[in-house]
Design a protein around this motif. Structure first.
Motif, PDB file in Angstrom:
ATOM      1  N   SER A  86      68.801  32.693  71.351  1.00  0.00           N
ATOM      2  CA  SER A  86      70.035  31.907  71.313  1.00  0.00           C
ATOM      3  C   SER A  86      70.906  32.401  70.162  1.00  0.00           C
ATOM      4  N   PRO A  87      72.180  32.675  70.416  1.00  0.00           N
ATOM      5  CA  PRO A  87      73.057  33.224  69.368  1.00  0.00           C
ATOM      6  C   PRO A  87      73.200  32.293  68.159  1.00  0.00           C
ATOM      7  N   SER A  88      72.844  32.783  66.992  1.00  0.00           N
ATOM      8  CA  SER A  88      73.034  32.007  65.757  1.00  0.00           C
ATOM      9  C   SER A  88      73.756  32.838  64.701  1.00  0.00           C
ATOM     10  N   PHE A  89      74.184  34.031  65.120  1.00  0.00           N
ATOM     11  CA  PHE A  89      74.857  34.974  64.224  1.00  0.00           C
ATOM     12  C   PHE A  89      76.364  34.766  64.353  1.00  0.00           C
ATOM     13  N   SER A  90      77.004  34.315  63.274  1.00  0.00           N
ATOM     14  CA  SER A  90      78.428  34.011  63.326  1.00  0.00           C
ATOM     15  C   SER A  90      79.233  35.004  62.491  1.00  0.00           C
ATOM     16  N   VAL A  91      80.425  35.319  62.964  1.00  0.00           N
ATOM     17  CA  VAL A  91      81.346  36.195  62.248  1.00  0.00           C
ATOM     18  C   VAL A  91      82.679  35.460  62.134  1.00  0.00           C
ATOM     19  N   SER A  92      83.136  35.272  60.909  1.00  0.00           N
ATOM     20  CA  SER A  92      84.385  34.553  60.672  1.00  0.00           C
ATOM     21  C   SER A  92      85.492  35.529  60.304  1.00  0.00           C
ATOM     22  N   GLN A  93      86.540  35.541  61.130  1.00  0.00           N
ATOM     23  CA  GLN A  93      87.670  36.436  60.850  1.00  0.00           C
ATOM     24  C   GLN A  93      88.481  35.927  59.658  1.00  0.00           C
ATOM     25  N   SER A  94      88.597  34.613  59.529  1.00  0.00           N
ATOM     26  CA  SER A  94      89.382  34.057  58.422  1.00  0.00           C
ATOM     27  C   SER A  94      88.706  34.281  57.075  1.00  0.00           C
ATOM     28  N   LYS A  95      87.382  34.172  57.061  1.00  0.00           N
ATOM     29  CA  LYS A  95      86.638  34.379  55.805  1.00  0.00           C
ATOM     30  C   LYS A  95      86.269  35.845  55.604  1.00  0.00           C
ATOM     31  N   GLN A  96      86.305  36.638  56.693  1.00  0.00           N
ATOM     32  CA  GLN A  96      85.856  38.037  56.668  1.00  0.00           C
ATOM     33  C   GLN A  96      84.404  38.126  56.224  1.00  0.00           C
TER      34      GLN A  96
END
Length: 605
Positions: free
Chosen positions: A60-70
């Motif tokens: 289950s996907p738990s890897f997050s990437v935030s564009q705003s926080k980079q």
């Protein structure tokens, strides 16, 4: 200036520097979503992107990437950081190598990094060692394809290796004469001292400088980034030693590298098969099992286990089926447990090793054995069982006692209970009897205490230190998620109120950025050179905020967090200040500020 240490082979190289502005330029020109999507399939959900974590095996996907926080952060394994951290983790690069990689990607010209004198010498030496090893690998590669190397080619073809496989692994041949390589490297301008230091030659008074490897099939050993760091040479007959390996050097640490990992780490099979020899690795790769790797002529180490943990959660041991292989597997199981990896054991019987098994039974049979790989705990019990006569009641009782002792090793109650149930069924032991025996040994040794269930309505208290840290993390996350709240709290909270050193450093930079009007959370990670600190900073900025529906609930939660940070700060400073008037006045002022804050409504408008 950004200062960083370390290298891809895990050894410090002193200090080197790039200007802060240049490092930040490289980071800002490499959008983290663009970079990560080149390695991981991610999809947008809300304000972030999610995918399967590349640093541990998950469904289950738990890897997050935030564009705003980079930033990226895995809520499963805790991996996190900015775009530099991601490249360092995924490619096993040092910080300098990650900067160079991303600078090239973005078209940023890097000046020569500034080194202190010690670092300059070490980096230069390291570069030369990599160069001379690469040149030696080319020499061995071409010798195999020359007329003098036909004996080596016949040997490798006799081991049923295809030309494609031989090329993929860069296999070569060391000639019968004992100074071919030395003469070749010297003709290329390499000094005797460097050739010796690389472990490619030996020196004695009788023969002078002469090749370390001769009349052997050669296996270049590469690090996880495909750079040649050493060699293994195998005799083609019955000579001794059968395998001769390079000595350890500045670039070759046997305990921190694995043969074939440069290919295995990208197989995405969900596991890595660990075996004992070069030929086993190559045979498995040729058969399509590209997740195979092997230790380098030494026993499996914790350093190698930690290296594997970067890529998988599960390791399948495919060691030789003889006595020595069983002992090596038992030892490796303990090491895998220590670093948090799941271990399974491949049953290769009636054959000795993976190479022999695949030659005799084929790919499909080997694939079936992988699917049937034995749970490492049950493998340990099966090996233990051989020492007991289960037809003798006394011997059988001793065996059951040993099982109980081993079950005490599971500190988590749910896991322990599951294993007690499975073992009881497998070995026909009464569940209640085995459980009582386990709890009896646990009480005697303190290895595992029976879980104390809280009474109805009473919750177990958390670690007091964690209770102090949590509000600080929540406040920092809230500030990054909603920058407008900074103006609401700056009257009451300063970086000095963060009692954890790492949080204080983060707050100092973050608050200064707020005052300057430019907030880049990902840039803060670059202030920390330690990998664990980078992870912790990423965690700080990705703490889950309370999910509240109404504005009044949100304002109350935010007020409680700010109040908790201030209260913790006062307690911390009160316990450490001296008894003079100045210290006393500081405590009094702190109490007044806390009292004022407790009565103040903080609007989130």
């Amino acid at each position: 200036m950004i200062c960083f240490q370390g290298s891809a082979c895990g050894k410090g190289i002193g200090k080197m520097y790039y200007p802060d502005e240049l490092v930040e330029e490289v980071r800002m020109k490499n959008d983290i979503v663009d970079v990560v999507s080149g390695y991981v399939r991610i999809q947008k959900k809300g304000s972030s992107y999610f995918g399967l974590c590349p640093f541990h095996n998950e469904k289950s996907p738990s890897f997050s990437v935030s564009q705003s926080k980079q930033m990226y952060y895995c809520f499963g394994c805790g991996a996190g950081g900015n775009v530099f951290t991601f490249i360092m983790e995924y490619e096993n690069y040092s910080f300098p190598e990650a900067i160079k990689f991303l600078a090239d990607r973005a078209g940023v010209n890097l000046p020569e990094a500034e080194y202190n004198e010690e670092a300059r010498k070490k980096e230069s030496r390291r570069t030369k060692l990599l160069e001379v090893n690469k040149e030696a690998a080319k020499y061995f590669y071409y010798q195999l394809r020359s007329e003098r190397g036909q004996a080596g080619f016949r040997y490798l073809h006799g081991r049923e290796l295809s030309d494609e496989t031989i090329k993929k692994f860069g296999l070569g041949f060391a000639n019968v004469t004992s100074d071919d390589l030395v003469r070749y490297l010297k003709s290329k301008g390499y000094e005797d001292k460097l050739i010796l230091e690389a472990g490619l030659a030996s020196f004695d008074e009788k023969f002078g400088l002469h090749d370390k490897f001769w009349n052997r099939v050669m296996f270049p050993i590469q690090d996880s980034n495909h750079r040649v760091i050493g060699f293994g040479g195998r005799v083609m007959g019955d000579g001794k030693p059968k395998y001769l390996n390079s000595p350890e050097t500045m670039i070759f640490d046997k305990s921190r590298n694995l043969y074939g990992l440069n290919f295995a780490r990208t197989s995405r099979a969900g596991n890595i098969i660990l075996c004992e020899g070069y030929m086993d690795v190559i045979a498995m790769h040729q058969a399509g099992f590209t997740q195979a790797a092997a230790s380098l002529g030494t026993a499996f180490t914790a350093g190698q286990a930690n290296l594997l943990r970067r890529y998988v959660n599960e390791v399948i041991l495919a060691y030789d089926s003889d006595g020595a292989g069983v002992m090596a597997a038992l030892r490796a199981i303990g090491i895998l447990k220590e670093v948090g990896l799941t271990g399974k054991v491949l049953n290769l019987e009636p054959y000795k090793d993976p190479d022999e098994f695949i030659k005799n039974r084929g790919k499909d049979a080997f694939d079936l054995r992988i699917k049937q790989a034995e749970n490492s705990f049950f493998f340990e019990l099966r090996m233990l069982k051989r020492d007991y006569d289960l037809n003798d009641p006394e011997s059988k009782t001793r065996f059951h006692r040993e099982i109980a002792k081993k079950l005490c090793g599971f500190s988590e109650e749910v896991e322990r209970e599951n294993y007690i149930e499975a073992v009881a069924e497998k070995y026909h032991i009464g569940y209640d009897s085995l459980r009582k025996l386990v709890l009896s040994y646990a009480a005697q040794t303190g290895l595992a205490s029976p879980a104390v269930r809280p009474k109805s309505g009473i919750q177990t208290r958390k670690d007091p230190e964690e209770n102090k840290k949590k509000p600080q993390k929540l406040l920092l996350t809230w500030l990054v998620e909603e920058p407008k709240v900074y103006s609401k709290i700056k009257k009451y909270i300063s970086p000095e109120d963060f009692t954890e050193d790492l949080y204080k450093k983060v707050a100092e930079k973050l608050f200064a950025d707020f005052e300057a009007g430019t907030v880049h959370p990902a840039a803060i990670i670059s202030l920390f050179t330690d990998e664990e600190e980078q992870r912790e900073v990423a965690e700080v900025f990705n703490t889950r905020l309370p999910r509240l529906e109404t504005k009044s609930e949100q304002e109350k939660a935010f007020h409680d967090i700010v109040l908790a940070v201030k209260r913790s700060s006062l307690e911390y400073s009160s316990s450490r200040l001296g008894g003079d008037i100045l210290a006393l006045n500081q405590v009094i002022e702190g109490k007044k500020a806390l009292e004022e804050l407790s009565k103040t409504h903080i609007s989130l408008d």
